[in-house]
Write a protein that holds these residues in place. Structure first.
Motif, PDB file in Angstrom:
ATOM      1  N   CYS A   3       0.672  -1.407  -0.218  1.00  0.00           N
ATOM      2  CA  CYS A   3       0.040   0.045   0.008  1.00  0.00           C
ATOM      3  C   CYS A   3       0.859   1.201  -0.067  1.00  0.00           C
ATOM      4  O   CYS A   3       1.844   1.333   0.861  1.00  0.00           O
ATOM      5  CB  CYS A   3      -0.866   0.015   1.264  1.00  0.00           C
ATOM      6  N   CYS A   6      -0.104   3.242   3.655  1.00  0.00           N
ATOM      7  CA  CYS A   6       0.387   2.582   5.052  1.00  0.00           C
ATOM      8  C   CYS A   6       1.296   1.509   5.024  1.00  0.00           C
ATOM      9  O   CYS A   6       1.814   1.085   5.947  1.00  0.00           O
ATOM     10  CB  CYS A   6      -1.016   1.987   5.675  1.00  0.00           C
ATOM     11  N   HIS A   8       1.071  -1.394   4.239  1.00  0.00           N
ATOM     12  CA  HIS A   8       0.668  -2.804   4.199  1.00  0.00           C
ATOM     13  C   HIS A   8       1.133  -3.730   3.167  1.00  0.00           C
ATOM     14  O   HIS A   8       1.278  -3.188   2.306  1.00  0.00           O
ATOM     15  CB  HIS A   8      -0.961  -2.795   4.490  1.00  0.00           C
ATOM     16  N   CYS A  31      -6.004  -1.237  -0.677  1.00  0.00           N
ATOM     17  CA  CYS A  31      -5.475  -1.788   0.416  1.00  0.00           C
ATOM     18  C   CYS A  31      -6.617  -2.705   1.359  1.00  0.00           C
ATOM     19  O   CYS A  31      -7.651  -2.042   1.563  1.00  0.00           O
ATOM     20  CB  CYS A  31      -4.803  -0.582   1.326  1.00  0.00           C
ATOM     21  N   CYS A  34      -6.348  -0.387   4.993  1.00  0.00           N
ATOM     22  CA  CYS A  34      -6.676   1.030   5.215  1.00  0.00           C
ATOM     23  C   CYS A  34      -7.769   1.425   4.156  1.00  0.00           C
ATOM     24  O   CYS A  34      -8.233   2.516   4.368  1.00  0.00           O
ATOM     25  CB  CYS A  34      -5.536   2.036   5.225  1.00  0.00           C
TER      26      CYS A  34
HETATM   27 ZN   LIG Z   1      -3.119   0.857   3.401  1.00  0.00          ZN
END
Ligand SMILES: [Zn+2]
Length: 160
Positions: A3, A6, A8, A31, A34
């Motif tokens: 992502c 964030c 991720h 994502c 988020c």
């Molecule tokens: Zn994210």
């Protein structure tokens, strides 16, 4: 793909579309943590040996092409800043189809770049032609320059 927001390590592809003319795919990622979404474009990596005027083989460089396109926009510096990269990408997309077919020369790339510029900005196309020796004659009465394309020249031996 991770992502952008964030970091991720998992995003889902929520939509994708193939370009009908070029080997390129547009994808929308979301994502799973988020919910942030972003777009990517997938294109093949170009590997194209280019024969120079001096008979050297160099790999195609989009950086060089961007610079030579920008130079043809002396009349419009803003256009040079905004469009040189996209125009170079358009030329590169056209070159993708040639990369496995035959040895391409710097002159072939100049010709493709010139025709791409012609449909975008006539003055830029003319400046580009002048800088790359694509103009062979200028008829004084009509003032229309003609362009030299190697494949139209019976004396030209193409690099196969
Ligand atoms: Zn994210």
């Amino acid at each position: 793909m991770i992502c952008l927001k964030c970091f991720h390590d998992k995003t889902r592809i929520v939509n994708s579309r193939q370009n009908k003319k070029y080997p390129a795919t547009w994808r929308r990622h979301a994502c799973t943590r988020c919910g942030h979404s972003f777009t990517t474009y997938e294109k093949p990596v170009i590997h194209l040996p280019v024969l120079s005027k001096e008979n050297n083989i160099n790999n195609f460089s989009i950086g060089k092409l961007i610079i030579s396109i920008a130079r043809s926009f002396n009349h419009d510096k803003k256009a040079a800043d905004f469009y040189s990269y996209d125009l170079a990408n358009t030329v590169q997309d056209k070159l993708l189809f040639l990369q496995n077919k035959h040895t391409i020369s710097a002159q072939d790339i100049a010709k493709i770049t010139h025709s791409t510029l012609q449909s975008f900005d006539q003055i830029a196309a003319l400046q580009y032609a002048a800088q790359h020796n694509l103009i062979t004659s200028q008829r004084k009465r009509r003032g229309r320059p003609s362009f030299y394309y190697p494949e139209n020249d019976p004396g030209h031996s193409s690099q196969q």
